[in-house]
Design an enzyme around this catalytic site. Structure first.
Site, PDB file in Angstrom:
ATOM      1  N   GLU A   1     -66.617 -39.532 -57.383  1.00  0.00           N
ATOM      2  CA  GLU A   1     -66.534 -40.939 -57.195  1.00  0.00           C
ATOM      3  C   GLU A   1     -65.810 -41.614 -58.386  1.00  0.00           C
ATOM      4  O   GLU A   1     -64.769 -41.972 -58.496  1.00  0.00           O
ATOM      5  CB  GLU A   1     -68.113 -41.362 -56.988  1.00  0.00           C
ATOM      6  CG  GLU A   1     -68.159 -42.760 -57.070  1.00  0.00           C
ATOM      7  CD  GLU A   1     -69.654 -43.200 -57.212  1.00  0.00           C
ATOM      8  OE1 GLU A   1     -69.981 -44.392 -57.033  1.00  0.00           O
ATOM      9  OE2 GLU A   1     -70.244 -42.528 -57.568  1.00  0.00           O
TER      10      GLU A   1
ATOM     11  N   ASP B   1     -75.419 -45.959 -49.216  1.00  0.00           N
ATOM     12  CA  ASP B   1     -75.721 -45.694 -50.848  1.00  0.00           C
ATOM     13  C   ASP B   1     -76.788 -46.268 -51.465  1.00  0.00           C
ATOM     14  O   ASP B   1     -77.663 -45.712 -51.312  1.00  0.00           O
ATOM     15  CB  ASP B   1     -74.230 -45.766 -51.568  1.00  0.00           C
ATOM     16  CG  ASP B   1     -74.135 -44.984 -52.946  1.00  0.00           C
ATOM     17  OD1 ASP B   1     -75.086 -44.407 -53.136  1.00  0.00           O
ATOM     18  OD2 ASP B   1     -73.012 -45.306 -53.592  1.00  0.00           O
ATOM     19  N   ASP B   2     -76.610 -47.396 -51.943  1.00  0.00           N
ATOM     20  CA  ASP B   2     -77.430 -48.457 -52.594  1.00  0.00           C
ATOM     21  C   ASP B   2     -77.486 -49.711 -51.961  1.00  0.00           C
ATOM     22  O   ASP B   2     -76.983 -50.656 -52.770  1.00  0.00           O
ATOM     23  CB  ASP B   2     -77.458 -48.496 -54.206  1.00  0.00           C
ATOM     24  CG  ASP B   2     -77.635 -46.825 -54.507  1.00  0.00           C
ATOM     25  OD1 ASP B   2     -78.827 -46.380 -54.701  1.00  0.00           O
ATOM     26  OD2 ASP B   2     -76.487 -46.280 -55.037  1.00  0.00           O
TER      27      ASP B   2
ATOM     28  N   HIS C   1     -73.298 -35.309 -55.404  1.00  0.00           N
ATOM     29  CA  HIS C   1     -72.245 -36.318 -55.764  1.00  0.00           C
ATOM     30  C   HIS C   1     -71.160 -35.746 -56.632  1.00  0.00           C
ATOM     31  O   HIS C   1     -71.253 -34.989 -57.690  1.00  0.00           O
ATOM     32  CB  HIS C   1     -72.793 -37.338 -56.769  1.00  0.00           C
ATOM     33  CG  HIS C   1     -73.594 -38.553 -55.900  1.00  0.00           C
ATOM     34  ND1 HIS C   1     -74.773 -38.058 -55.185  1.00  0.00           N
ATOM     35  CD2 HIS C   1     -73.570 -39.642 -55.822  1.00  0.00           C
ATOM     36  CE1 HIS C   1     -75.510 -38.955 -54.822  1.00  0.00           C
ATOM     37  NE2 HIS C   1     -74.840 -40.021 -54.900  1.00  0.00           N
TER      38      HIS C   1
END
Length: 349
Positions: free
Chosen positions: A212, A290-291, A209
C-alpha cells in the site's frame, strides 16, 4: 455485458447491491462512525476533543497513512466494554448486509485495546456476540482475523497470540486466521517471521497488508517469508512485472480498497487507480472498504465509485464479486453455493 453509458446510476447501484459479495478487507475499529463514537464516549464517561459528530467528521482529512492511524487509534479509545464491541460490530454488519455482503472476514486489533487495559476476552466476546447474531438474524456469515500491529515489536505480537490462544476453542466457529496491519514504513514482513511461523503451525489462515505505502518487496516478503494466502492492498505490486506475473500465476488475491487509497493519497485521482488494469491483466482483485467510517464509503460505495471512475462494465463488476467469494476462507461447498446465487443475480435483467 457492457455498462450503458446512459444507465441510471441508481439502477446500477441497485444491480450491484443485489450481487452477493464477500468483504475481505475490513477493520472493525475502522467502522466506528462519529455518531457511535460520541454515544460510546458518553456511555463510558469519556470526553472527546470535538464539539459534536460533525466536527469530528470534518477532521477526517489525512495527509498519509500515519495521520489516519493517529486519529484511528485515538477513536478506538471509546471502546471499553463487551457491549461496546458488540454494538460496533452489529452496526457494521447491518450496513454490510444492506450493501449485499453475504460473508465478511473481519480484522480486529486486540493490541490497540489491551494496551489500554481492556481484556482480550472482552474484545472477543463482544465481537463474537454480534457476528453470531448477524448469522442467525441476517443470514450473513463472518469470520475473525486477529491482526498484529506492525509498528510494535514482534515480541508483543507473540504475547498477544499466547493471550488469545486459550480462547480459540470457544470461538472456533469465528476465529480462523491472523493478519498484519498498521504502518508499513520501516516494518517489513520479515520482522514478523516467527509469529507467522507459529500461526502456520497452529493451522491459522494468514493474510498481511503489503504494497500500500510499502514497496513491491513487501508483497514478495509477505508471500515468501510469511506464507500468506492473500495480500491486503497490494496495489504497488504492479511496479514489479515478475511479481505481478507470480500473483497471476498463483491466483493470489489482492484485497483492494479504492476509496481508502484515494483518501490516503495512494492515488490522487480514482480514475488513475490501477484496479482496472490489474483486473484486466488477470489478477484476482477484490473490492473492499478498509476503514469505511473514516474513508467515506462502505463496500457498495467502492463498487459504484470504481464502476464510474474506471469504466468497469457489468461483466467486470460481476467478476469482482465472484473473486471476493472465491478468495474467501469459506469451505468450497459454501463458495459453490454463493457463486451459483451470484450467477442467478447477474442473469436477472
Amino acid at each position: 455485458m457492457p455498462t450503458d453509458s446512459t444507465e441510471d446510476p441508481a439502477a446500477l447501484r441497485d444491480w450491484l447491491r443485489a450481487l452477493p459479495k464477500a468483504e475481505l478487507h475490513l477493520h472493525i475499529e475502522g467502522t466506528l462512525e462519529p455518531e457511535l463514537m460520541f454515544e460510546l464516549a458518553s456511555r463510558n464517561g469519556i470526553r472527546l476533543p470535538y464539539a459534536d459528530a460533525q466536527a469530528l467528521r470534518s477532521a477526517y482529512h489525512f495527509a498519509d497513512l500515519q495521520s489516519f492511524l493517529d486519529l484511528y487509534y485515538a477513536g478506538a479509545g471509546v471502546l471499553r466494554t463487551q457491549r461496546d464491541f458488540h454494538d460496533l460490530a452489529a452496526a457494521y454488519l447491518a450496513r454490510a448486509h444492506a450493501d449485499g455482503v453475504v460473508h465478511a472476514e473481519i480484522m480486529f486489533d486486540p493490541q490497540t485495546h489491551t494496551a489500554r487495559g481492556v481484556p482480550i476476552e472482552t474484545v472477543f466476546a463482544g465481537l463474537a456476540s454480534a457476528l453470531r447474531e448477524a448469522r442467525d438474524t441476517l443470514g450473513l456469515t463472518s469470520r475473525l482475523l486477529l491482526s498484529f500491529l506492525r509498528h510494535l515489536p514482534e515480541e508483543d505480537a507473540l504475547r498477544t497470540l499466547e493471550q488469545a490462544l486459550p480462547l480459540r476453542e470457544a470461538y472456533a466457529d469465528l476465529w480462523i486466521g491472523i493478519g498484519l496491519d498498521s504502518a508499513e514504513h520501516g516494518n517489513p514482513p520479515e520482522k514478523f517471521a516467527r509469529v507467522y511461523a507459529r500461526c502456520a503451525e497452529l493451522g491459522f489462515r494468514r493474510v498481511a497488508h503489503a504494497g500500500e505505502e510499502g514497496p513491491p518487496e513487501y508483497v514478495r516478503g509477505a508471500l515468501e517469508t510469511l506464507g500468506v494466502e492473500r495480500i491486503d492492498h497490494g496495489v504497488r505490486a504492479s511496479e514489479d512485472p515478475a511479481l505481478l506475473a507470480e500473483l497471476i500465476r498463483r491466483r493470489i488475491p489482492l484485497t483492494v480498497c479504492p476509496l481508502s487509497n484515494l483518501k490516503l493519497g495512494v492515488v490522487d485521482d480514482l480514475r488513475r487507480h490501477n484496479l482496472a488494469r490489474l483486473l484486466r491483466a488477470g489478477v484476482m482483485v477484490t473490492l473492499n472498504s478498509d476503514d469505511p467510517a473514516y474513508f467515506g464509503g462502505y463496500v457498495l460505495d467502492n463498487y459504484t465509485a470504481s464502476a464510474t471512475a474506471l469504466d468497469l462494465d457489468r461483466d467486470e463488476l460481476a467478476t469482482l464479486a465472484a473473486n471476493s467469494l472465491q478468495a474467501s476462507f469459506l469451505p468450497q461447498a459454501d463458495k459453490a453455493r454463493l457463486l451459483d446465487r451470484l450467477a442467478r443475480a447477474v442473469a436477472r435483467p
